[in-house]
Design a protein around this motif. Structure first.
Motif, mmCIF file in Angstrom:
data_model
loop_
_atom_site.group_PDB
_atom_site.id
_atom_site.type_symbol
_atom_site.label_atom_id
_atom_site.label_comp_id
_atom_site.label_asym_id
_atom_site.label_seq_id
_atom_site.Cartn_x
_atom_site.Cartn_y
_atom_site.Cartn_z
ATOM 1 N N ILE A 206 0.226 -1.136 72.026
ATOM 2 C CA ILE A 206 1.587 -1.194 72.577
ATOM 3 C C ILE A 206 1.581 -0.538 73.944
ATOM 4 O O ILE A 206 1.285 0.661 74.075
ATOM 5 N N ILE A 228 9.836 -4.828 67.891
ATOM 6 C CA ILE A 228 8.445 -4.480 67.568
ATOM 7 C C ILE A 228 8.160 -4.766 66.096
ATOM 8 O O ILE A 228 7.114 -5.322 65.743
ATOM 9 N N ALA A 231 7.631 -8.429 65.636
ATOM 10 C CA ALA A 231 6.306 -8.877 66.092
ATOM 11 C C ALA A 231 5.233 -8.560 65.052
ATOM 12 O O ALA A 231 4.358 -9.387 64.768
ATOM 13 N N ILE A 245 1.461 -5.731 72.311
ATOM 14 C CA ILE A 245 2.900 -5.737 72.596
ATOM 15 C C ILE A 245 3.139 -5.000 73.905
ATOM 16 O O ILE A 245 2.648 -3.873 74.088
ATOM 17 N N LYS A 246 3.902 -5.625 74.807
ATOM 18 C CA LYS A 246 4.174 -5.023 76.112
ATOM 19 C C LYS A 246 5.678 -4.855 76.317
ATOM 20 O O LYS A 246 6.454 -5.757 75.998
ATOM 21 N N VAL A 256 10.242 -7.524 76.175
ATOM 22 C CA VAL A 256 9.355 -7.186 75.062
ATOM 23 C C VAL A 256 8.558 -8.446 74.734
ATOM 24 O O VAL A 256 9.131 -9.452 74.291
ATOM 25 N N SER A 257 7.245 -8.397 74.991
ATOM 26 C CA SER A 257 6.414 -9.591 74.841
ATOM 27 C C SER A 257 5.189 -9.277 73.988
ATOM 28 O O SER A 257 4.625 -8.186 74.078
ATOM 29 N N ASN A 258 4.794 -10.228 73.174
ATOM 30 C CA ASN A 258 3.576 -10.072 72.363
ATOM 31 C C ASN A 258 2.795 -11.376 72.317
ATOM 32 O O ASN A 258 3.379 -12.458 72.442
ATOM 33 N N HIS A 297 2.457 -16.829 73.697
ATOM 34 C CA HIS A 297 3.256 -15.596 73.718
ATOM 35 C C HIS A 297 4.679 -15.829 73.193
ATOM 36 O O HIS A 297 5.230 -16.928 73.292
ATOM 37 N N THR A 299 8.383 -13.921 73.723
ATOM 38 C CA THR A 299 9.008 -12.956 74.632
ATOM 39 C C THR A 299 10.511 -12.897 74.398
ATOM 40 O O THR A 299 11.167 -13.936 74.239
#
Length: 306
Positions: A206, A228, A231, A245-246, A256-258, A297, A299
């Motif tokens: 993360i 989160i 995800a 996870i970013k 918030v992207s994974n 991805h 997002t």
């Protein structure tokens, strides 16, 4: 009795029925418009309307009296006196129907008020009960976590218990709040990430890249935790294929992207988490969240509020 006819009976019945029906509906409409007036104004307006209804019905009453008179006695009454009697009858009948309608409305309103009072009492009782439960359970849980922390000398166990306490404390402090600052939410996320890393180790990465100057901005409470958790729930996470996870800012959004790597056996998703966040943004900020899904991805972009 020598002049008795069924047509006269039918005429009187229809005339009286229509006369009363008109009074009933006129007063029903009037009372529904004036029921919440002050008592002093209501009396004056009511008397005015009783007379007004009588005057409105007078032409109908006068016309019907000429179509058919039941007895010769009525025919012999002077016209002026006959008009006076019909007007007086209209006022008396109008007043009677007003009284009946007003009493009916007052009784109905009183019953509705009693039902509302009972509902409020029930709701207050439930709130009081829930409040008592919440006063007991946090105290018990915090004592339990503190006791658990003292039972071990291992640092990683103590750290785990402390972070779990921080998560629970944050939930209790902010669950009744509509929004929180990014600082408050990120402090919670750090504890939440610690728990996840304890479980998944290197299977989850993360990355949080948010400038300190942006951390005064606001978002709905617990929204990052929901994203989160979403995800982790829907994607595979292994040491050779980690879930990344970013969290970062992009314009007026918190992103918030994974990486997308769906589980082989995915249980049916109700979409409750995303629906919850979307609905809160609509109610709190009148804004929409942005959801983007590509082949690689997933997002979600959350609008930031000052």
């Amino acid at each position: 009795m020598e002049q008795f006819s069924w047509w006269a009976v039918v005429h009187i019945f229809l005339h009286s029925f229509l006369f009363g029906l008109i009074c009933w509906f006129l007063h029903n409409w009037f009372i529904s418009k004036t029921l919440h007036r002050k008592k002093e104004d209501k009396i004056i307006v009511a008397l005015t309307f009783v007379v007004m209804v009588a005057l409105l019905i007078y032409p109908y009453n006068y016309l019907m009296s000429f179509l058919y008179d039941v007895s010769e006695g009525i025919l012999e009454i002077p016209l002026a006196r006959k008009q006076y009697m019909m007007l007086l009858r209209g006022v008396v009948t109008s007043g009677l129907f007003y009284f009946i309608q007003h009493h009916k409305m007052v009784v109905f309103q009183k019953q509705e008020s009693q039902l509302e009072i009972e509902k409020l009492k029930q709701a207050q009782l439930e709130v009081s009960l829930n409040s008592l439960k919440e006063q007991l359970s946090p105290h018990f849980l915090f004592n339990t976590l503190n006791t658990l922390s003292t039972l071990t000398s291992e640092k990683h166990v103590k750290d785990f218990v402390n972070e779990l306490s921080n998560i629970y404390r944050h939930v209790l402090q902010h669950k009744q709040k509509d929004t929180v600052t990014l600082t408050q939410e990120l402090n919670f996320i750090h504890s939440y990430v610690y728990i996840l890393k304890s479980r998944f180790e290197d299977a989850i990465n993360i990355d949080i890249d948010i400038a300190e100057a942006d951390q005064g901005l606001r978002i709905p409470a617990l929204s990052l935790q929901l994203l989160i958790e979403n995800a982790v729930k829907h994607n595979m996470a292994t040491s050779y294929k980690p879930l990344n996870i970013k969290l970062f800012r992009e314009g007026d959004y918190l992103v918030v992207s994974n990486n997308l790597q769906p589980k082989n056996s995915v249980s049916y998703s109700t979409g409750t988490g995303l629906h919850n966040i979307r609905l809160r943004y609509q109610l709190l900020f009148n804004k929409e969240i942005v959801i983007e899904k590509t082949a690689s991805h997933f997002t979600v972009k959350l609008p930031l509020a000052a």
